[in-house]
Design a protein around this motif. Structure first.
Motif, PDB file in Angstrom:
ATOM      1  N   ALA A  92      17.460  -7.274   8.860  1.00  0.00           N
ATOM      2  CA  ALA A  92      17.663  -6.102   8.006  1.00  0.00           C
ATOM      3  C   ALA A  92      17.460  -4.845   8.840  1.00  0.00           C
ATOM      4  O   ALA A  92      17.005  -4.920   9.994  1.00  0.00           O
ATOM      5  CB  ALA A  92      16.677  -6.100   6.843  1.00  0.00           C
ATOM      6  N   VAL A  93      17.793  -3.719   8.237  1.00  0.00           N
ATOM      7  CA  VAL A  93      17.366  -2.436   8.798  1.00  0.00           C
ATOM      8  C   VAL A  93      15.979  -2.152   8.230  1.00  0.00           C
ATOM      9  O   VAL A  93      15.791  -2.195   7.011  1.00  0.00           O
ATOM     10  CB  VAL A  93      18.340  -1.302   8.449  1.00  0.00           C
ATOM     11  CG1 VAL A  93      17.822   0.025   8.990  1.00  0.00           C
ATOM     12  CG2 VAL A  93      19.726  -1.600   9.008  1.00  0.00           C
ATOM     13  N   TYR A  94      15.049  -1.882   9.115  1.00  0.00           N
ATOM     14  CA  TYR A  94      13.677  -1.618   8.707  1.00  0.00           C
ATOM     15  C   TYR A  94      13.422  -0.110   8.750  1.00  0.00           C
ATOM     16  O   TYR A  94      13.724   0.557   9.741  1.00  0.00           O
ATOM     17  CB  TYR A  94      12.696  -2.349   9.627  1.00  0.00           C
ATOM     18  CG  TYR A  94      12.602  -3.815   9.296  1.00  0.00           C
ATOM     19  CD1 TYR A  94      13.664  -4.672   9.557  1.00  0.00           C
ATOM     20  CD2 TYR A  94      11.461  -4.343   8.720  1.00  0.00           C
ATOM     21  CE1 TYR A  94      13.598  -6.021   9.240  1.00  0.00           C
ATOM     22  CE2 TYR A  94      11.368  -5.695   8.400  1.00  0.00           C
ATOM     23  CZ  TYR A  94      12.452  -6.524   8.655  1.00  0.00           C
ATOM     24  OH  TYR A  94      12.366  -7.865   8.340  1.00  0.00           O
ATOM     25  N   TYR A  95      12.864   0.379   7.661  1.00  0.00           N
ATOM     26  CA  TYR A  95      12.583   1.805   7.523  1.00  0.00           C
ATOM     27  C   TYR A  95      11.084   2.030   7.373  1.00  0.00           C
ATOM     28  O   TYR A  95      10.395   1.268   6.686  1.00  0.00           O
ATOM     29  CB  TYR A  95      13.264   2.375   6.283  1.00  0.00           C
ATOM     30  CG  TYR A  95      14.756   2.323   6.303  1.00  0.00           C
ATOM     31  CD1 TYR A  95      15.449   1.224   5.797  1.00  0.00           C
ATOM     32  CD2 TYR A  95      15.496   3.383   6.819  1.00  0.00           C
ATOM     33  CE1 TYR A  95      16.827   1.173   5.803  1.00  0.00           C
ATOM     34  CE2 TYR A  95      16.887   3.346   6.822  1.00  0.00           C
ATOM     35  CZ  TYR A  95      17.540   2.241   6.319  1.00  0.00           C
ATOM     36  OH  TYR A  95      18.908   2.196   6.330  1.00  0.00           O
ATOM     37  N   CYS A  96      10.626   3.098   7.969  1.00  0.00           N
ATOM     38  CA  CYS A  96       9.253   3.551   7.783  1.00  0.00           C
ATOM     39  C   CYS A  96       9.272   4.768   6.861  1.00  0.00           C
ATOM     40  O   CYS A  96      10.171   5.611   6.960  1.00  0.00           O
ATOM     41  CB  CYS A  96       8.648   3.926   9.129  1.00  0.00           C
ATOM     42  SG  CYS A  96       6.949   4.515   9.024  1.00  0.00           S
ATOM     43  N   ALA A  97       8.292   4.835   5.987  1.00  0.00           N
ATOM     44  CA  ALA A  97       8.237   5.948   5.047  1.00  0.00           C
ATOM     45  C   ALA A  97       6.789   6.388   4.861  1.00  0.00           C
ATOM     46  O   ALA A  97       5.867   5.574   4.958  1.00  0.00           O
ATOM     47  CB  ALA A  97       8.833   5.533   3.710  1.00  0.00           C
ATOM     48  N   VAL A  98       6.611   7.650   4.581  1.00  0.00           N
ATOM     49  CA  VAL A  98       5.276   8.233   4.402  1.00  0.00           C
ATOM     50  C   VAL A  98       5.143   8.786   2.989  1.00  0.00           C
ATOM     51  O   VAL A  98       6.058   9.454   2.485  1.00  0.00           O
ATOM     52  CB  VAL A  98       5.023   9.353   5.435  1.00  0.00           C
ATOM     53  CG1 VAL A  98       3.693  10.050   5.146  1.00  0.00           C
ATOM     54  CG2 VAL A  98       5.028   8.786   6.842  1.00  0.00           C
ATOM     55  N   ARG A  99       4.022   8.491   2.394  1.00  0.00           N
ATOM     56  CA  ARG A  99       3.729   8.975   1.034  1.00  0.00           C
ATOM     57  C   ARG A  99       2.548   9.930   1.127  1.00  0.00           C
ATOM     58  O   ARG A  99       1.620   9.707   1.901  1.00  0.00           O
ATOM     59  CB  ARG A  99       3.390   7.776   0.171  1.00  0.00           C
ATOM     60  CG  ARG A  99       2.891   8.054  -1.222  1.00  0.00           C
ATOM     61  CD  ARG A  99       2.731   6.757  -1.992  1.00  0.00           C
ATOM     62  NE  ARG A  99       1.898   6.860  -3.163  1.00  0.00           N
ATOM     63  CZ  ARG A  99       2.309   7.330  -4.329  1.00  0.00           C
ATOM     64  NH1 ARG A  99       3.543   7.734  -4.486  1.00  0.00           N
ATOM     65  NH2 ARG A  99       1.475   7.385  -5.348  1.00  0.00           N
ATOM     66  N   ASN A 100       2.586  10.970   0.321  1.00  0.00           N
ATOM     67  CA  ASN A 100       1.554  11.997   0.438  1.00  0.00           C
ATOM     68  C   ASN A 100       0.167  11.499   0.044  1.00  0.00           C
ATOM     69  O   ASN A 100      -0.829  11.846   0.662  1.00  0.00           O
ATOM     70  CB  ASN A 100       1.929  13.204  -0.414  1.00  0.00           C
ATOM     71  CG  ASN A 100       3.035  14.021   0.213  1.00  0.00           C
ATOM     72  OD1 ASN A 100       3.164  14.070   1.432  1.00  0.00           O
ATOM     73  ND2 ASN A 100       3.850  14.641  -0.614  1.00  0.00           N
ATOM     74  N   TYR A 101       0.071  10.699  -1.021  1.00  0.00           N
ATOM     75  CA  TYR A 101      -1.248  10.265  -1.487  1.00  0.00           C
ATOM     76  C   TYR A 101      -1.184   8.828  -1.971  1.00  0.00           C
ATOM     77  O   TYR A 101      -0.324   8.467  -2.757  1.00  0.00           O
ATOM     78  CB  TYR A 101      -1.742  11.155  -2.635  1.00  0.00           C
ATOM     79  CG  TYR A 101      -1.931  12.587  -2.222  1.00  0.00           C
ATOM     80  CD1 TYR A 101      -0.977  13.546  -2.540  1.00  0.00           C
ATOM     81  CD2 TYR A 101      -3.049  12.982  -1.503  1.00  0.00           C
ATOM     82  CE1 TYR A 101      -1.133  14.857  -2.152  1.00  0.00           C
ATOM     83  CE2 TYR A 101      -3.219  14.298  -1.107  1.00  0.00           C
ATOM     84  CZ  TYR A 101      -2.253  15.226  -1.438  1.00  0.00           C
ATOM     85  OH  TYR A 101      -2.412  16.526  -1.040  1.00  0.00           O
ATOM     86  N   GLY A 102      -2.116   8.015  -1.510  1.00  0.00           N
ATOM     87  CA  GLY A 102      -2.280   6.677  -2.043  1.00  0.00           C
ATOM     88  C   GLY A 102      -1.187   5.709  -1.663  1.00  0.00           C
ATOM     89  O   GLY A 102      -0.138   6.083  -1.142  1.00  0.00           O
ATOM     90  N   LEU A 103      -1.446   4.443  -1.912  1.00  0.00           N
ATOM     91  CA  LEU A 103      -0.460   3.416  -1.638  1.00  0.00           C
ATOM     92  C   LEU A 103       0.682   3.503  -2.638  1.00  0.00           C
ATOM     93  O   LEU A 103       0.485   3.853  -3.794  1.00  0.00           O
ATOM     94  CB  LEU A 103      -1.093   2.032  -1.734  1.00  0.00           C
ATOM     95  CG  LEU A 103      -1.866   1.514  -0.522  1.00  0.00           C
ATOM     96  CD1 LEU A 103      -2.457   0.154  -0.833  1.00  0.00           C
ATOM     97  CD2 LEU A 103      -0.999   1.445   0.705  1.00  0.00           C
ATOM     98  N   GLY A 104       1.859   3.170  -2.181  1.00  0.00           N
ATOM     99  CA  GLY A 104       3.015   3.098  -3.060  1.00  0.00           C
ATOM    100  C   GLY A 104       3.746   1.804  -2.815  1.00  0.00           C
ATOM    101  O   GLY A 104       3.666   1.231  -1.719  1.00  0.00           O
ATOM    102  N   TYR A 105       4.493   1.349  -3.808  1.00  0.00           N
ATOM    103  CA  TYR A 105       5.100   0.026  -3.722  1.00  0.00           C
ATOM    104  C   TYR A 105       6.603   0.030  -3.916  1.00  0.00           C
ATOM    105  O   TYR A 105       7.236  -1.027  -3.852  1.00  0.00           O
ATOM    106  CB  TYR A 105       4.445  -0.899  -4.750  1.00  0.00           C
ATOM    107  CG  TYR A 105       2.938  -0.930  -4.632  1.00  0.00           C
ATOM    108  CD1 TYR A 105       2.133  -0.203  -5.508  1.00  0.00           C
ATOM    109  CD2 TYR A 105       2.323  -1.659  -3.628  1.00  0.00           C
ATOM    110  CE1 TYR A 105       0.753  -0.212  -5.377  1.00  0.00           C
ATOM    111  CE2 TYR A 105       0.942  -1.680  -3.500  1.00  0.00           C
ATOM    112  CZ  TYR A 105       0.165  -0.951  -4.386  1.00  0.00           C
ATOM    113  OH  TYR A 105      -1.190  -0.960  -4.257  1.00  0.00           O
ATOM    114  N   SER A 106       7.175   1.191  -4.150  1.00  0.00           N
ATOM    115  CA  SER A 106       8.621   1.262  -4.295  1.00  0.00           C
ATOM    116  C   SER A 106       9.152   2.450  -3.512  1.00  0.00           C
ATOM    117  O   SER A 106       8.414   3.361  -3.139  1.00  0.00           O
ATOM    118  CB  SER A 106       9.012   1.395  -5.764  1.00  0.00           C
ATOM    119  OG  SER A 106       8.578   2.630  -6.276  1.00  0.00           O
TER     120      SER A 106
END
Length: 123
Positions: A92-106
């Motif tokens: 697959a294509v693997y993407y990294c993403a950053v969230r401002n606060y707390g864990l996220g799942y989607s």
């Protein structure tokens, strides 16, 4: 604003290993979480793993538990995804993403995204 840059993808045989890196530029990530997602052709983007910077809390999708490990290097503002025992279905294509606060799942939980890196696992 945060610039997210992934690296480390490539072609590997089934059973092999790869390590992906995700570097973030533009702000400190002490209150943030970083997630790795992947998207295979004709499939929806799915979360693979995530880590909360402050506490080191982690999340793994069932499909990668026991094979992938997410970790962080605070000094380098970098998150790693160590992928072992790779399978063709991990392609697959693997993407990294950053969230401002707390864990996220989607996908919608995350604010900043990298350009993606291709991982191909041959059988």
């Amino acid at each position: 604003q945060v610039l997210v840059v992934e690296s480390g993808g490539g072609l590997v045989q089934a059973g092999g290993s790869l390590r992906l890196s995700c570097a973030a530029f533009g702000r400190t990530l002490s209150s943030a979480a970083t997630g790795w997602f992947r998207q295979a052709p004709a499939k929806e983007r799915e979360i693979v793993a995530a880590i909360k910077w402050s506490a080191g809390s982690t999340y793994y999708a069932d499909s990668v538990k026991g094979r992938f490990t997410i970790s962080r290097d605070n000094a380098k503002n970098t998150v790693y995804l160590q992928m072992n025992s790779l399978k063709p279905e991990d392609t697959a294509v693997y993407y990294c993403a950053v969230r401002n606060y707390g864990l996220g799942y989607s996908s919608s939980d995350y604010n900043y995204w990298g350009q993606g890196t291709q991982v191909t696992v041959s059988s």
